[in-house]
Design a protein around this motif. Sequence first.
Motif, mmCIF file in Angstrom:
data_model
loop_
_atom_site.group_PDB
_atom_site.id
_atom_site.type_symbol
_atom_site.label_atom_id
_atom_site.label_comp_id
_atom_site.label_asym_id
_atom_site.label_seq_id
_atom_site.Cartn_x
_atom_site.Cartn_y
_atom_site.Cartn_z
ATOM 1 N N CYS A 116 5.532 -3.008 9.538
ATOM 2 C CA CYS A 116 4.548 -3.658 10.385
ATOM 3 C C CYS A 116 5.306 -4.515 11.399
ATOM 4 C CB CYS A 116 3.652 -4.521 9.501
ATOM 5 S SG CYS A 116 2.511 -5.605 10.353
ATOM 6 N N ALA A 117 4.872 -4.475 12.654
ATOM 7 C CA ALA A 117 5.531 -5.248 13.703
ATOM 8 C C ALA A 117 4.489 -5.952 14.560
ATOM 9 C CB ALA A 117 6.390 -4.339 14.575
ATOM 10 N N GLY A 157 0.784 -1.231 0.000
ATOM 11 C CA GLY A 157 0.000 0.000 0.000
ATOM 12 C C GLY A 157 0.808 1.270 0.000
ATOM 13 N N GLY A 158 2.112 1.173 0.138
ATOM 14 C CA GLY A 158 2.928 2.372 0.108
ATOM 15 C C GLY A 158 2.963 2.968 -1.286
ATOM 16 N N LEU A 186 -3.655 -5.906 9.377
ATOM 17 C CA LEU A 186 -3.409 -4.645 10.075
ATOM 18 C C LEU A 186 -3.417 -3.541 9.039
ATOM 19 C CD1 LEU A 186 -2.542 -3.379 12.868
ATOM 20 C CD2 LEU A 186 -0.200 -3.493 11.970
ATOM 21 N N TYR A 187 -3.994 -2.410 9.409
ATOM 22 C CA TYR A 187 -4.107 -1.291 8.484
ATOM 23 C C TYR A 187 -3.563 -0.012 9.118
ATOM 24 C CZ TYR A 187 -7.630 -4.558 6.745
ATOM 25 O OH TYR A 187 -8.286 -5.679 6.306
ATOM 26 N N LEU A 188 -3.162 0.906 8.258
ATOM 27 C CA LEU A 188 -2.815 2.246 8.707
ATOM 28 C C LEU A 188 -3.357 3.231 7.683
ATOM 29 C CD1 LEU A 188 -1.339 3.864 10.938
ATOM 30 C CD2 LEU A 188 0.617 3.987 9.375
ATOM 31 N N GLY A 218 -2.403 14.752 1.023
ATOM 32 C CA GLY A 218 -3.075 13.585 0.478
ATOM 33 C C GLY A 218 -3.177 12.442 1.474
ATOM 34 N N SER A 219 -3.631 11.300 0.974
ATOM 35 C CA SER A 219 -3.870 10.134 1.826
ATOM 36 C C SER A 219 -3.301 8.870 1.201
ATOM 37 C CB SER A 219 -5.379 9.936 2.051
ATOM 38 O OG SER A 219 -5.956 11.043 2.681
ATOM 39 N N LEU A 220 -2.936 7.942 2.056
ATOM 40 C CA LEU A 220 -2.533 6.596 1.657
ATOM 41 C C LEU A 220 -3.009 5.632 2.730
ATOM 42 C CD1 LEU A 220 1.179 7.026 0.475
ATOM 43 C CD2 LEU A 220 -0.758 6.394 -0.977
ATOM 44 N N THR A 221 -3.229 4.393 2.318
ATOM 45 C CA THR A 221 -3.550 3.343 3.275
ATOM 46 C C THR A 221 -2.511 2.238 3.167
ATOM 47 O OG1 THR A 221 -5.924 3.795 3.089
ATOM 48 C CG2 THR A 221 -5.274 1.687 4.053
ATOM 49 N N LEU A 222 -1.968 1.855 4.297
ATOM 50 C CA LEU A 222 -1.010 0.758 4.350
ATOM 51 C C LEU A 222 -1.705 -0.497 4.859
ATOM 52 C CD1 LEU A 222 2.153 2.491 5.857
ATOM 53 C CD2 LEU A 222 1.378 2.376 3.481
ATOM 54 N N TYR A 223 -1.244 -1.636 4.359
ATOM 55 C CA TYR A 223 -1.804 -2.922 4.725
ATOM 56 C C TYR A 223 -0.693 -3.847 5.210
ATOM 57 C CZ TYR A 223 -5.408 -1.098 1.601
ATOM 58 O OH TYR A 223 -6.345 -0.299 0.987
#
Length: 122
Positions: A92-93, A8-9, A75-77, A16-21
């Motif tokens: 991610c950890a 997702g990077g 997990l999401y961000l 702006g926006s981004l979503t990480l997975y």
Amino acid sequence: HVQLVESGGGSARAGGSLTLYCAASRFFPCMAWFRQAPGKERERVARIIKGVTTLYHDSVKGRFTISQDNAKNMLYLQMNSLQPEDTAMYYCAAAPAVLYGGTWSRPDNYGSWGLGTQVTVS
């Protein structure tokens, strides 16, 4: 064998926006996002406990949201209002036990890490 795989990077403009997975091979009671910019130490971004209790670094409060889907081991961000200073490799950890208080900020307390996904904000 524990696996954490981020995705997702990418690139975004300031504001702006981004979503990480992060796809995990199993459920973890405590998961977090960290980031590391070139020449800087790895720093905590956000932590979630059992998909409910969250903590954030002051620099991302009100802009980033961490969430966890326990059924899917995901997990999401969600990152909104991105700024150039958010540019970093995001990791991610996962921890084998719940980390409360200041312990969540220490990378050494996490036994599993992904390879990271790059976020660039200009």
